[in-house]
Design a protein around this motif. Structure first.
Motif, PDB file in Angstrom:
ATOM      1  N   PRO A  33      43.355  17.228  67.727  1.00 55.58           N
ATOM      2  CA  PRO A  33      42.045  16.652  68.016  1.00 55.58           C
ATOM      3  C   PRO A  33      41.997  15.128  67.897  1.00 55.58           C
ATOM      4  O   PRO A  33      42.757  14.516  67.146  1.00 55.58           O
ATOM      5  CB  PRO A  33      41.150  17.290  66.949  1.00 55.58           C
ATOM      6  N   THR A  34      41.069  14.551  68.640  1.00 53.12           N
ATOM      7  CA  THR A  34      40.736  13.139  68.500  1.00 53.12           C
ATOM      8  C   THR A  34      39.658  13.023  67.422  1.00 53.12           C
ATOM      9  O   THR A  34      39.103  14.029  66.974  1.00 53.12           O
ATOM     10  CB  THR A  34      40.180  12.570  69.810  1.00 53.12           C
ATOM     11  N   ILE A  72      48.835   9.772  72.139  1.00 57.58           N
ATOM     12  CA  ILE A  72      49.159  10.552  73.334  1.00 57.58           C
ATOM     13  C   ILE A  72      48.292  10.011  74.456  1.00 57.58           C
ATOM     14  O   ILE A  72      47.063  10.080  74.383  1.00 57.58           O
ATOM     15  CB  ILE A  72      48.916  12.059  73.117  1.00 57.58           C
ATOM     16  N   GLU A  73      48.952   9.436  75.454  1.00 57.99           N
ATOM     17  CA  GLU A  73      48.263   8.794  76.581  1.00 57.99           C
ATOM     18  C   GLU A  73      47.241   7.779  76.074  1.00 57.99           C
ATOM     19  O   GLU A  73      46.094   7.768  76.499  1.00 57.99           O
ATOM     20  CB  GLU A  73      47.637   9.843  77.492  1.00 57.99           C
ATOM     21  N   ASP A  79      47.118  15.566  63.547  1.00 57.03           N
ATOM     22  CA  ASP A  79      47.740  16.857  63.298  1.00 57.03           C
ATOM     23  C   ASP A  79      47.954  17.008  61.797  1.00 57.03           C
ATOM     24  O   ASP A  79      48.352  16.055  61.131  1.00 57.03           O
ATOM     25  CB  ASP A  79      49.078  16.925  64.037  1.00 57.03           C
ATOM     26  N   ALA A  80      47.696  18.197  61.279  1.00 58.49           N
ATOM     27  CA  ALA A  80      47.882  18.453  59.857  1.00 58.49           C
ATOM     28  C   ALA A  80      49.258  19.045  59.573  1.00 58.49           C
ATOM     29  O   ALA A  80      49.553  19.395  58.449  1.00 58.49           O
ATOM     30  CB  ALA A  80      46.795  19.390  59.338  1.00 58.49           C
ATOM     31  N   GLY A  81      50.099  19.124  60.591  1.00 58.59           N
ATOM     32  CA  GLY A  81      51.447  19.660  60.413  1.00 58.59           C
ATOM     33  C   GLY A  81      52.348  18.672  59.706  1.00 58.59           C
ATOM     34  O   GLY A  81      51.933  17.582  59.308  1.00 58.59           O
ATOM     35  N   HIS A  87      56.606  15.748  69.846  1.00 58.44           N
ATOM     36  CA  HIS A  87      55.721  16.349  70.833  1.00 58.44           C
ATOM     37  C   HIS A  87      56.263  16.031  72.216  1.00 58.44           C
ATOM     38  O   HIS A  87      56.725  14.913  72.454  1.00 58.44           O
ATOM     39  CB  HIS A  87      54.286  15.793  70.713  1.00 58.44           C
ATOM     40  N   LEU A  88      56.174  16.978  73.094  1.00 59.71           N
ATOM     41  CA  LEU A  88      56.584  16.779  74.485  1.00 59.71           C
ATOM     42  C   LEU A  88      55.340  16.773  75.352  1.00 59.71           C
ATOM     43  O   LEU A  88      54.439  17.585  75.168  1.00 59.71           O
ATOM     44  CB  LEU A  88      57.525  17.893  74.945  1.00 59.71           C
TER      45      LEU A  88
END
Length: 91
Positions: A33-34, A72-73, A79-81, A87-88
């Motif tokens: 999310p943003t 991203i862009e 991200d909570a990971g 990331h691809l």
């Protein structure tokens, strides 16, 4: 001998708003999310929370290594990971 450099974790208060933002990032994990996505997710449960509060909480969570921030862009997404990870983007 292996030298490991770790970034010191800055101690900050763990506010209710910060906890709510972290829970929202975790709940929206599949979409990275943003800040606006997180704000929209929290708006009904926390009507007093502003978008600026979400940004401040995200900044603090990134500083604590609780969430990852990625571009991203040219859009900051969260991200909570585990941090860092790859990331691809398929085009």
């Amino acid at each position: 001998m292996e030298l490991t450099v770790t970034r010191p974790v800055k101690r900050t208060r763990n506010t209710q708003q910060r906890k709510a933002v972290l829970q929202a990032v975790q709940a929206l994990a599949g979409v990275h999310p943003t800040a606006a996505d997180i704000y929209a997710h929290l708006r009904n449960d926390y009507p007093q929370m502003s978008l600026a509060t979400v940004y401040r909480a995200l900044h603090a969570l990134v500083e604590q290594n609780a969430v990852c921030e990625m571009q991203i862009e040219n859009v900051a997404r969260y991200d909570a990971g585990p941090c860092p990870h790859h990331h691809l983007v398929c085009r």
